[in-house]
Design a protein around this motif. Structure first.
Motif, PDB file in Angstrom:
ATOM      1  N   CYS A   1      -9.849   6.620  -1.980  1.00 60.75           N
ATOM      2  CA  CYS A   1     -10.895   7.491  -2.122  1.00 60.75           C
ATOM      3  C   CYS A   1     -11.213   7.966  -2.317  1.00 60.75           C
ATOM      4  O   CYS A   1     -12.181   8.523  -2.321  1.00 60.75           O
ATOM      5  CB  CYS A   1     -10.431   8.102  -0.816  1.00 60.75           C
ATOM      6  SG  CYS A   1     -11.374   9.349   0.289  1.00 60.75           S
ATOM      7  N   GLU A   2     -11.039   8.491  -3.826  1.00 62.92           N
ATOM      8  CA  GLU A   2     -11.491   9.279  -4.810  1.00 62.92           C
ATOM      9  C   GLU A   2     -12.469   8.454  -5.173  1.00 62.92           C
ATOM     10  O   GLU A   2     -13.790   9.509  -6.197  1.00 62.92           O
ATOM     11  CB  GLU A   2     -11.113   9.945  -5.480  1.00 62.92           C
ATOM     12  CG  GLU A   2      -9.620  11.505  -5.209  1.00 62.92           C
ATOM     13  CD  GLU A   2     -10.709  12.118  -4.192  1.00 62.92           C
ATOM     14  OE1 GLU A   2     -11.394  12.772  -4.988  1.00 62.92           O
ATOM     15  OE2 GLU A   2     -10.526  12.736  -3.242  1.00 62.92           O
TER      16      GLU A   2
ATOM     17  N   LYS B   1     -16.578   8.915  -5.897  1.00 62.86           N
ATOM     18  CA  LYS B   1     -17.442   8.717  -7.236  1.00 62.86           C
ATOM     19  C   LYS B   1     -19.043   8.208  -6.557  1.00 62.86           C
ATOM     20  O   LYS B   1     -19.612   8.232  -7.025  1.00 62.86           O
ATOM     21  CB  LYS B   1     -16.100   8.347  -8.435  1.00 62.86           C
ATOM     22  CG  LYS B   1     -15.608   9.806  -8.613  1.00 62.86           C
ATOM     23  CD  LYS B   1     -14.527   9.124  -9.479  1.00 62.86           C
ATOM     24  CE  LYS B   1     -13.819  10.715  -9.566  1.00 62.86           C
ATOM     25  NZ  LYS B   1     -12.360  10.417 -10.926  1.00 62.86           N
ATOM     26  N   LYS B   2     -18.641   6.599  -6.402  1.00 63.31           N
ATOM     27  CA  LYS B   2     -19.149   5.917  -5.446  1.00 63.31           C
ATOM     28  C   LYS B   2     -20.405   6.058  -5.395  1.00 63.31           C
ATOM     29  O   LYS B   2     -21.526   6.046  -5.979  1.00 63.31           O
ATOM     30  CB  LYS B   2     -18.712   4.672  -5.685  1.00 63.31           C
ATOM     31  CG  LYS B   2     -18.480   3.392  -6.804  1.00 63.31           C
ATOM     32  CD  LYS B   2     -17.768   2.553  -5.455  1.00 63.31           C
ATOM     33  CE  LYS B   2     -16.847   1.641  -6.821  1.00 63.31           C
ATOM     34  NZ  LYS B   2     -16.254   0.630  -6.358  1.00 63.31           N
ATOM     35  N   LEU B   3     -19.759   7.561  -4.519  1.00 64.38           N
ATOM     36  CA  LEU B   3     -21.106   7.897  -3.054  1.00 64.38           C
ATOM     37  C   LEU B   3     -22.355   8.338  -4.355  1.00 64.38           C
ATOM     38  O   LEU B   3     -23.428   8.513  -4.086  1.00 64.38           O
ATOM     39  CB  LEU B   3     -20.695   8.218  -1.877  1.00 64.38           C
ATOM     40  CG  LEU B   3     -21.001   8.718  -1.248  1.00 64.38           C
ATOM     41  CD1 LEU B   3     -22.268   7.530  -0.534  1.00 64.38           C
ATOM     42  CD2 LEU B   3     -20.785   9.235   0.392  1.00 64.38           C
TER      43      LEU B   3
ATOM     44  N   GLU C   1       0.985  -1.025   0.299  1.00 65.61           N
ATOM     45  CA  GLU C   1       0.316   0.183   0.111  1.00 65.61           C
ATOM     46  C   GLU C   1       0.738   1.078  -0.108  1.00 65.61           C
ATOM     47  O   GLU C   1       1.843   1.555   0.605  1.00 65.61           O
ATOM     48  CB  GLU C   1      -0.749  -0.344   1.403  1.00 65.61           C
ATOM     49  CG  GLU C   1      -1.776  -1.043   1.166  1.00 65.61           C
ATOM     50  CD  GLU C   1      -3.192  -0.819   2.456  1.00 65.61           C
ATOM     51  OE1 GLU C   1      -4.163  -0.524   2.825  1.00 65.61           O
ATOM     52  OE2 GLU C   1      -2.466  -0.473   3.684  1.00 65.61           O
ATOM     53  N   SER C   2       0.278   2.184  -0.530  1.00 65.96           N
ATOM     54  CA  SER C   2       1.073   3.631  -0.656  1.00 65.96           C
ATOM     55  C   SER C   2      -0.005   4.639  -0.248  1.00 65.96           C
ATOM     56  O   SER C   2      -1.657   5.041  -0.649  1.00 65.96           O
ATOM     57  CB  SER C   2       1.846   3.829  -1.593  1.00 65.96           C
ATOM     58  OG  SER C   2       0.722   4.176  -2.289  1.00 65.96           O
ATOM     59  N   LEU C   3      -0.259   6.021   0.161  1.00 69.41           N
ATOM     60  CA  LEU C   3      -0.597   6.510   0.496  1.00 69.41           C
ATOM     61  C   LEU C   3      -1.349   7.946  -0.835  1.00 69.41           C
ATOM     62  O   LEU C   3      -2.292   7.548  -0.730  1.00 69.41           O
ATOM     63  CB  LEU C   3      -0.149   8.392   1.464  1.00 69.41           C
ATOM     64  CG  LEU C   3      -0.012   8.135   2.618  1.00 69.41           C
ATOM     65  CD1 LEU C   3       1.087   9.416   2.910  1.00 69.41           C
ATOM     66  CD2 LEU C   3      -0.815   7.841   3.670  1.00 69.41           C
ATOM     67  N   ALA C   4      -0.707   7.625  -1.457  1.00 69.97           N
ATOM     68  CA  ALA C   4      -1.185   7.271  -3.048  1.00 69.97           C
ATOM     69  C   ALA C   4      -2.172   6.523  -3.901  1.00 69.97           C
ATOM     70  O   ALA C   4      -3.106   6.761  -4.174  1.00 69.97           O
ATOM     71  CB  ALA C   4      -0.092   7.336  -4.652  1.00 69.97           C
TER      72      ALA C   4
END
Length: 395
Positions: free
Chosen positions: A61-62, A66-68, A52-55
């Motif tokens: 998260c983005e 969008k799904k939301l 995993e990475s922050l990017a």
């Protein structure tokens, strides 16, 4: 608001690496810590799984956001103005200035009505808090605070006290007395302490609890008697500029808006952020609940006011015109909820038809930006505070 936002950069030793540098004040499990930017970055990476990475997490998260939005969009079957097509148009309004309250020596930043529908309290950049009689224009009490820019004030539900705060990072409660000669400032009690300026405060449905919002990005619930922190609310990523308590007596929610362009709805009992709306393109200067408690309005530096329905979980109306290019600084609803009064930085107050979404009137009178608009508890009058050093009562 650009002219009213203060950045307090703390400089000192980092709590983690002890290096002297600009510090970020963050909260972990309600505990305040001061870390430098490097230590914050390291801390953020410590909980990452392998690969995993922050990017990657930011992208995920983005994608979820969008799904939301897509799910919200599926429920967007009809617009508010379409539902209200058959509703009668609001008739001509004859709202005029009935009183002008003069006494402050600098910008009036905030005001609030007393539940008795007659008295009101105002706070100013001159460091003064004044209690007025709205009928006679008499100043019943005048108190000098230890700071200029007293940015927030509120009347207690009983009418026996007022709360105020500003650049001193404190929110104080001052009991009011019938004796006009008594030194009320000596009775002042500090209730709330933040790590940055106080931007807003309001009592809950009793004199015993106080809600505050601050430039440190948090809101907090305090016990007035002991000054103890009962609950803190973390979720904004920038200064919180405004908050408003749900109108029902049993309401345990409030809404806040800030410089991160977000309006968040909070549960006071759990401290959880239960709904969040991100539609504005600039700072949210003010949020205000609809009288029923099922919706709220927001005013922003993007020159729009927006109306959000909590049950539909979405924005249902935008109040804007191409000719309005200055930011909206404050909003309030009429008692019925049909009208929305909005104060702007171009010195005017626009009156909007909430259902139809059109402007029904413009109120002129102030000579500088309007900082606060509040409808009286019985709905018969409207008070506006302005940077022209005055307050006006309209009816």
């Amino acid at each position: 608001m650009c002219d009213q936002t203060f950045v307090a950069a703390t400089f000192g030793p980092c709590d983690n690496c002890t290096t002297a540098s600009p510090l970020m004040n963050i909260y972990i499990k309600n505990e305040a810590i001061n870390y430098c930017s490097f230590c914050v970055e390291v801390m953020a990476c410590q909980g990452l799984q392998k690969g995993e990475s922050l990017a990657n997490l930011k992208r995920e998260c983005e994608s979820l956001k969008k799904k939301l939005e897509e799910e919200r969009g599926k429920l967007n079957d009809v617009e508010l103005h379409q539902v209200a097509e058959k509703v009668e148009v609001v008739g001509a309004l004859s709202i005029k200035t009935r009183r002008v309250l003069k006494g402050h020596g600098n910008k009036v930043l905030c005001m609030d009505w007393c539940k008795d529908k007659r008295r009101l309290v105002s706070s100013s950049q001159d460091g003064k808090v004044i209690v007025w009689d709205g009928f006679t224009l008499n100043k019943e009490h005048g108190m000098t605070m230890p700071t200029t820019w007293v940015m927030a004030c509120a009347y207690a539900p009983s009418g026996c006290a007022v709360a105020c705060g500003g650049l001193d990072n404190k929110c104080s409660v001052i009991p009011l007395s019938l004796d006009s000669n008594e030194n009320l400032a000596a009775k002042k009690k500090t209730v709330a302490m933040h790590t940055n300026y106080i931007s807003g405060c309001t009592f809950t449905n009793s004199d015993m609890q106080l809600l505050s919002s601050s430039g440190d990005g948090t809101c907090a619930l305090w016990d007035v008697e002991s000054g103890q922190l009962l609950q803190s609310f973390h979720g904004h990523t920038a200064d919180v500029l405004s908050l408003d308590l749900a109108p029902s007596e049993t309401g345990n929610t409030f809404v806040s808006g800030g410089c991160d362009k977000k309006a968040n709805v909070w549960d006071m009992r759990s401290g959880q952020n239960i709904q969040s709306f991100e539609c504005h393109e600039s700072d949210i200067n003010c949020v205000k609940y609809y009288p029923s408690g099922d919706a709220f309005a927001s005013a922003s530096d993007d020159a729009t006011c927006r109306f959000f329905d909590l049950r539909a979980d979405r924005e249902v109306a935008v109040f804007q015109k191409d000719s309005i290019i200055f930011g909206a600084s404050t909003v309030d609803f009429s008692l019925s909820g049909r009208l929305l009064f909005a104060g702007y930085n171009d010195y005017t107050m626009n009156v909007w038809d909430v259902l139809k979404g059109n402007r029904v009137s413009i109120l002129f009178g102030h000579e500088n930006r309007i900082s606060r608009v509040r409808v009286s508890p019985d709905g018969t009058a409207l008070c506006s505070a302005s940077w022209d050093n005055t307050l006006r009562i309209w009816a």
